[in-house]
Scaffold this motif. Structure first.
Motif, PDB file in Angstrom:
ATOM      1  N   GLY A 296       0.891  -1.115   0.079  1.00 31.91           N
ATOM      2  CA  GLY A 296       0.094  -0.025  -0.082  1.00 31.91           C
ATOM      3  C   GLY A 296       0.808   1.371  -0.318  1.00 31.91           C
ATOM      4  O   GLY A 296       1.982   1.162  -0.020  1.00 31.91           O
ATOM      5  N   PRO A 297       0.214   2.360   0.094  1.00 31.13           N
ATOM      6  CA  PRO A 297       0.993   3.714   0.051  1.00 31.13           C
ATOM      7  C   PRO A 297       2.100   3.671   1.178  1.00 31.13           C
ATOM      8  O   PRO A 297       1.754   3.476   2.365  1.00 31.13           O
ATOM      9  N   GLY A 298       3.146   4.011   0.793  1.00 33.87           N
ATOM     10  CA  GLY A 298       4.119   4.137   1.984  1.00 33.87           C
ATOM     11  C   GLY A 298       4.983   2.911   2.474  1.00 33.87           C
ATOM     12  O   GLY A 298       5.609   2.821   3.197  1.00 33.87           O
ATOM     13  N   LYS A 299       4.376   1.875   1.744  1.00 41.22           N
ATOM     14  CA  LYS A 299       4.579   0.544   2.236  1.00 41.22           C
ATOM     15  C   LYS A 299       5.459  -0.372   1.338  1.00 41.22           C
ATOM     16  O   LYS A 299       4.922  -0.591   0.076  1.00 41.22           O
ATOM     17  N   THR A 300       6.434  -0.887   1.543  1.00 47.81           N
ATOM     18  CA  THR A 300       7.336  -1.855   0.734  1.00 47.81           C
ATOM     19  C   THR A 300       6.675  -2.940   0.269  1.00 47.81           C
ATOM     20  O   THR A 300       5.839  -3.597   1.087  1.00 47.81           O
ATOM     21  N   SER A 301       6.532  -3.242  -1.035  1.00 50.76           N
ATOM     22  CA  SER A 301       5.924  -4.139  -1.529  1.00 50.76           C
ATOM     23  C   SER A 301       6.341  -5.462  -0.937  1.00 50.76           C
ATOM     24  O   SER A 301       7.427  -5.849  -0.587  1.00 50.76           O
ATOM     25  N   HIS A 302       5.315  -6.693  -0.643  1.00 51.68           N
ATOM     26  CA  HIS A 302       5.622  -7.731   0.012  1.00 51.68           C
ATOM     27  C   HIS A 302       6.100  -8.771  -0.834  1.00 51.68           C
ATOM     28  O   HIS A 302       5.991  -8.660  -2.139  1.00 51.68           O
TER      29      HIS A 302
END
Length: 476
Positions: A296-302
């Motif tokens: 999501g916004p501001g979160k590194t891709s999992h």
């Protein structure tokens, strides 16, 4: 055109090996080709060829990095001249004539890899039919020639086979795809547990009737009714996901719900599942598993480890390359997603592993000679059940299924959907991609239609049927 159908383990492949002389038959019985009778115990590859039997196996034995002419010449002598040099001009001329037999108009000098999968199969058929004698009856035996082909290419190959039969060629077609049998085969023979249960006229035969012959029970027992979702709790929320061909895709899957994805090749069906699982990094968008935000916004891709910890399991489309480790044992493949549970300070707890693996084999009806045998020795349907068992042992909140019944027989298909139903009843949510729109219509609570990377429709009963999904997938 005579179709041979039956479940995994019914004896189809064994019969082909006996006809080819690869395996020796037990005493008794006869093989007769064109009036010429042979003792099956004396059948050899040379005898099969002299009788006019020609074989194209599921692995067609073609080489993409070699030319079409070279592929056609494999298995027999290359024409050579002085100093043993290949006479390429004569080889090419002969190749053109052989390609004409199967209706292929292409340059024999081109690399085979430039052709599509269906045309590569036709090259294998042209090679099998080369050097035929006019005084010999010819029977072309095809073992799952369309297993890896999309629908349109499979239909084109079948049309070519029909044209060859009008010229007098006899074709024995072995296939799991029942829709290919209905309306195409002149006659259909059905094997079950090593016995011939029936041989019927293909005219007027329905798929429902064929299923009942193969599994010994009606179609309704193959596609069980899935339970209604008992909660509105979301197992998966995707918002404005953009990855590969996908453009701002949004969807929600509830716990205990089966949601299908319908679309043509290239629309982003597999990309969607891979992006949710973390195997593919999206350009933008949000993926949430339950209350846990993965991307999501501001979160590194999992990545896949994050998805697994969030309760997501993934069964990919290409079972042999991406789902099983063929040289490893059945036990190892079953427990790959549960290794930490059995890890001890000085190694793996073998006794506990064996117990867990045997329980899974029994629970999921996996037919295997033993848990220590390599999984590659199992049939496709049993390999697929092992992959499902691997994930369902973890009681996932969400199961991503990409073509879960591809290349398996109707009996194994019934087992797979029985397994999925049991998981759904326990609250597992399922997001499923399938090229078979009839299968989606029978199994899913609702189906989302992908076209050009976007969801263009959501279809629910009573509008959920094959024809409606096909119309939406092609025309929107």
């Amino acid at each position: 055109l005579h179709a041979l159908v039956g479940g995994n383990g019914s004896g189809k492949s064994t019969l082909v090996k006996l006809l080819a002389g690869v395996e020796q038959a037990d005493p008794g019985g006869t093989i007769t080709v064109g009036g010429q009778e042979l003792d099956p115990t004396k059948m050899t590859p040379a005898a099969a060829r002299s009788l006019g039997l020609r074989f194209v196996h599921q692995d067609a034995g073609v080489f993409p990095d070699m030319s079409i002419a070279e592929n056609l010449a494999l298995g027999r002598a290359y024409e050579t001249g002085l100093a043993g040099r290949v006479r390429w001009k004569q080889l090419t001329t002969r190749a053109r004539k052989e390609l004409e037999v199967v209706g292929l108009d292409c340059d024999p000098a081109d690399l085979l890899g430039r052709l599509g999968a269906a045309r590569q199969t036709l090259v294998a058929i042209a090679r099998a039919l080369a050097d035929l004698r006019e005084d010999t009856e010819t029977v072309l035996i095809l073992d799952e020639p369309t297993a890896a082909l999309p629908g349109q290419e499979a239909r084109a190959l079948l049309e070519t086979l029909r044209r060859l039969t009008t010229g007098g060629l006899a074709v024995l077609l072995i296939t799991h795809r029942l829709e290919e049998v209905v309306g195409v085969a002149d006659r259909v023979s059905v094997l079950r547990d090593g016995q011939m249960v029936t041989c019927v006229d293909g005219r007027g035969l329905t798929e429902d009737q064929l299923v009942e012959h193969i599994v010994g029970r009606p179609l309704g027992a193959v596609f069980p009714e899935m339970p209604e979702p008992s909660t509105d709790q979301a197992a998966l929320t995707v918002q404005k996901l953009t990855a590969g061909p996908l453009r701002e895709v949004s969807l929600t899957v509830r716990r205990g719900e089966v949601v299908g994805i319908a679309g043509l090749l290239g629309t982003g069906r597999t990309t969607l599942l891979r992006a949710i699982y973390g195997d593919l990094k999206p350009h933008s968008g949000q993926v949430r598993a339950g209350d846990q935000e993965l991307t999501g916004p501001g979160k590194t891709s999992h990545g896949p480890p994050d998805a697994i910890r969030a309760g997501i399991g993934y069964v990919p489309e290409d079972r042999k390359r991406e789902a099983i480790f063929g040289d490893l044992s059945v036990r190892a493949n079953l427990l790959l997603a549960s290794v930490p549970e059995f890890w001890r300070r000085y190694g793996m707890a073998s006794r506990q592993e064996n117990t867990a693996a045997r329980e899974l084999v029994t629970r999921f009806g996996i037919k295997a000679p033993g848990i220590a045998n390599p999984i590659s020795a199992l049939s496709g349907g049993n390999q697929q059940k092992a992959v499902l068992a691997r994930w369902l042992r973890r009681h996932p909140a969400l199961l991503l299924l990409d073509e879960p019944t591809q290349g398996v027989d109707i009996g194994a298909r019934a087992d797979i959907y029985r397994i999925i139903r049991a998981a759904v009843e326990q609250g597992t949510a399922v997001l499923m991609v399938a090229s078979d729109f009839d299968e989606l219509a029978r199994v899913c609570d609702r189906v989302l239609v992908l076209r050009r990377g976007r969801i263009v429709a959501e279809v629910r009963p009573p509008d959920l049927d094959h024809d409606h999904l096909t119309h939406l997938a092609y025309q929107g």
